[in-house]
Design a protein around this motif. Structure first.
Motif, PDB file in Angstrom:
ATOM      1  N   UNK A  89      32.592  56.816 -31.768  1.00 41.53           N
ATOM      2  CA  UNK A  89      33.501  55.689 -32.013  1.00 41.53           C
ATOM      3  C   UNK A  89      32.767  54.384 -31.718  1.00 41.53           C
ATOM      4  N   UNK A  90      31.468  54.355 -32.057  1.00 40.80           N
ATOM      5  CA  UNK A  90      30.637  53.243 -31.611  1.00 40.80           C
ATOM      6  C   UNK A  90      31.101  51.887 -32.112  1.00 40.80           C
ATOM      7  N   UNK A  91      31.801  51.882 -33.272  1.00 40.93           N
ATOM      8  CA  UNK A  91      32.186  50.584 -33.831  1.00 40.93           C
ATOM      9  C   UNK A  91      33.106  49.800 -32.900  1.00 40.93           C
ATOM     10  N   UNK A  92      33.787  50.496 -32.007  1.00 41.40           N
ATOM     11  CA  UNK A  92      34.773  49.814 -31.182  1.00 41.40           C
ATOM     12  C   UNK A  92      34.465  49.970 -29.700  1.00 41.40           C
ATOM     13  N   UNK A  93      33.210  49.895 -29.362  1.00 44.22           N
ATOM     14  CA  UNK A  93      32.877  50.006 -27.957  1.00 44.22           C
ATOM     15  C   UNK A  93      31.918  48.890 -27.560  1.00 44.22           C
ATOM     16  N   UNK A  94      31.614  48.811 -26.270  1.00 45.65           N
ATOM     17  CA  UNK A  94      30.712  47.773 -25.767  1.00 45.65           C
ATOM     18  C   UNK A  94      30.196  48.217 -24.398  1.00 45.65           C
ATOM     19  N   UNK A  95      29.190  47.533 -23.893  1.00 47.53           N
ATOM     20  CA  UNK A  95      28.650  47.943 -22.582  1.00 47.53           C
ATOM     21  C   UNK A  95      29.252  47.138 -21.421  1.00 47.53           C
ATOM     22  N   UNK A  96      30.291  46.323 -21.708  1.00 44.20           N
ATOM     23  CA  UNK A  96      31.059  45.613 -20.668  1.00 44.20           C
ATOM     24  C   UNK A  96      32.411  45.345 -21.286  1.00 44.20           C
ATOM     25  N   UNK A  97      33.499  45.676 -20.621  1.00 47.55           N
ATOM     26  CA  UNK A  97      34.832  45.535 -21.222  1.00 47.55           C
ATOM     27  C   UNK A  97      35.725  44.685 -20.317  1.00 47.55           C
ATOM     28  N   UNK A  98      36.158  43.535 -20.827  1.00 51.16           N
ATOM     29  CA  UNK A  98      36.942  42.613 -19.991  1.00 51.16           C
ATOM     30  C   UNK A  98      38.223  43.248 -19.448  1.00 51.16           C
ATOM     31  N   UNK A  99      38.910  44.036 -20.262  1.00 51.45           N
ATOM     32  CA  UNK A  99      40.184  44.606 -19.792  1.00 51.45           C
ATOM     33  C   UNK A  99      39.946  45.671 -18.707  1.00 51.45           C
ATOM     34  N   UNK A 108      34.969  54.259 -20.646  1.00 50.97           N
ATOM     35  CA  UNK A 108      34.145  53.559 -21.650  1.00 50.97           C
ATOM     36  C   UNK A 108      33.005  54.467 -22.118  1.00 50.97           C
ATOM     37  N   UNK A 109      32.321  55.095 -21.167  1.00 49.41           N
ATOM     38  CA  UNK A 109      31.217  55.989 -21.537  1.00 49.41           C
ATOM     39  C   UNK A 109      29.949  55.621 -20.775  1.00 49.41           C
ATOM     40  N   UNK A 110      28.959  56.464 -20.930  1.00 55.04           N
ATOM     41  CA  UNK A 110      27.690  56.310 -20.207  1.00 55.04           C
ATOM     42  C   UNK A 110      27.036  54.958 -20.479  1.00 55.04           C
ATOM     43  N   UNK A 111      27.317  54.370 -21.647  1.00 61.61           N
ATOM     44  CA  UNK A 111      26.681  53.097 -22.009  1.00 61.61           C
ATOM     45  C   UNK A 111      27.243  51.904 -21.247  1.00 61.61           C
ATOM     46  N   UNK A 134      31.920  52.886 -11.385  1.00 66.49           N
ATOM     47  CA  UNK A 134      31.185  54.110 -11.741  1.00 66.49           C
ATOM     48  C   UNK A 134      32.056  54.991 -12.647  1.00 66.49           C
ATOM     49  N   UNK A 135      33.364  55.012 -12.363  1.00 67.13           N
ATOM     50  CA  UNK A 135      34.273  55.849 -13.162  1.00 67.13           C
ATOM     51  C   UNK A 135      34.347  55.372 -14.616  1.00 67.13           C
ATOM     52  N   UNK A 136      34.035  54.128 -14.862  1.00 63.97           N
ATOM     53  CA  UNK A 136      34.078  53.613 -16.240  1.00 63.97           C
ATOM     54  C   UNK A 136      32.981  54.220 -17.113  1.00 63.97           C
ATOM     55  N   UNK A 137      32.027  54.892 -16.482  1.00 64.14           N
ATOM     56  CA  UNK A 137      30.955  55.549 -17.251  1.00 64.14           C
ATOM     57  C   UNK A 137      31.416  56.892 -17.837  1.00 64.14           C
TER      58      UNK A 137
END
Ligand code: SF4
Ligand code: SF4
Length: 276
Positions: free
Chosen positions: A157-167, A63-66, A55-58
């Motif tokens: 900074x949308x170019x470098x984000x995603x809705x799931x981040x492996x790290x 990472x953000x709400x996405x 939840x904190x990753x939101x």
């Protein structure tokens, strides 16, 4: 509740034996690289889907709400599994000594290594399905996106984000903490690749042996000095733009391969948690 050691043992055997983890006559850039092994034994981490850190990753500073929660991907999911495949000494040593340009071994790690990471993920998925579990791999799901603006959503900074981040997932699953270079430092180091999946089986969680996001990084600054384009600084960590531009250059120079990884090799966190 199931134990992770069975999965880890099976994945370790797979990584040791599968032909995809070794270069062959068809894909080796030069003949002397035929037979090169890309990855060493894996590390596996696990966290319950209900872990509050997901939840904190939101939060915007993470990472953000996405960011999509594990339950958004798989409502019946119970465990998130993350695994790390560390590069072999041969791959790391070559990239540590090759000056500004990526070593052929590292280029293989990035491309043939990515193919094998997918194979390893498919193997883990099959193994869990044989245990009567259901599995979703978020990065294979049609809902997964990265570096694109989804309809109706705006990110600075949308170019470098995603809705799931492996790290980030690996951090929650107990595998390690971030470094100044933004890689994740594990017990087997920072140089390697991550993948993750969600299952409806309940596996024992891996305890996080850290409190903070950067606990394993000593702030030694070695990655700053290794970066060929000064993309890393003590003040702001890694800047995406110069790093991405350099990767674009390597794509032109070494097509169909690309890669850099200088900040992950020849540094104290390359193969383990650096001493304070
Ligand atoms: S090289 Fe040093 S500063 Fe950079 S990530 Fe590794 S431990 Fe941290
Ligand atoms: S991958 Fe290369 S260009 Fe990017 S931050 Fe690391 S050393 Fe710099």
């Amino acid at each position: 509740m199931k134990h992770l050691n069975v999965l880890e043992a099976k994945l370790t055997d797979f990584v040791c034996q599968a032909s995809g983890n070794y270069l062959n006559e068809e894909n080796a850039i030069t003949k002397d690289l035929i037979g090169l092994r890309i990855y060493d034994a894996p590390l596996i981490g696990a966290a319950p889907v209900s872990d509050v850190l997901f939840e904190a990753l939101k939060k915007p500073e993470a990472i953000g709400e996405h960011f999509m929660l594990p339950k958004d991907w798989m409502p019946e999911g119970r465990t998130v599994l993350s695994f790390f495949l560390p590069y072999t000494e041969a791959v790391k040593l070559a990239n540590a000594r090759d000056g500004r340009e990526p070593a052929p071994e590292w280029l293989h790690g990035r491309i043939e290594g990515q193919s094998f990471l997918t194979e390893a993920c498919a193997y883990l998925k099959d193994t869990i399905e044989h245990m009567s579990g259901t599995v979703i791999v978020p990065t294979w799901d049609p809902r997964f996106w990265k570096s694109e603006t989804p309809k109706g959503v705006e990110f600075p900074d949308y170019e470098f984000t995603s809705n799931w981040s492996e790290r980030h997932i690996a951090f929650v699953c107990g595998l390690g903490t971030f470094g100044l270079s933004r890689g994740l430092i594990t017990k087997a180091g920072i140089a390697g690749r991550f993948a993750s999946l969600i299952t409806d089986l309940e596996f024992e969680p891996v305890p996080r042996e850290y409190d903070g996001l950067y606990d394993y990084c000593t702030n030694c600054g070695a990655c700053i000095r290794r970066c060929p384009v000064n993309a890393i600084s003590f003040e702001t960590g890694k800047a995406h733009e110069p790093c991405a531009s350099f990767l674009d250059y390597t794509e032109e120079a070494y097509a169909p391969r690309y890669g850099c990884g200088k900040c992950q090799t020849g540094v104290p966190c390359e193969s383990g948690i650096p001493g304070k």
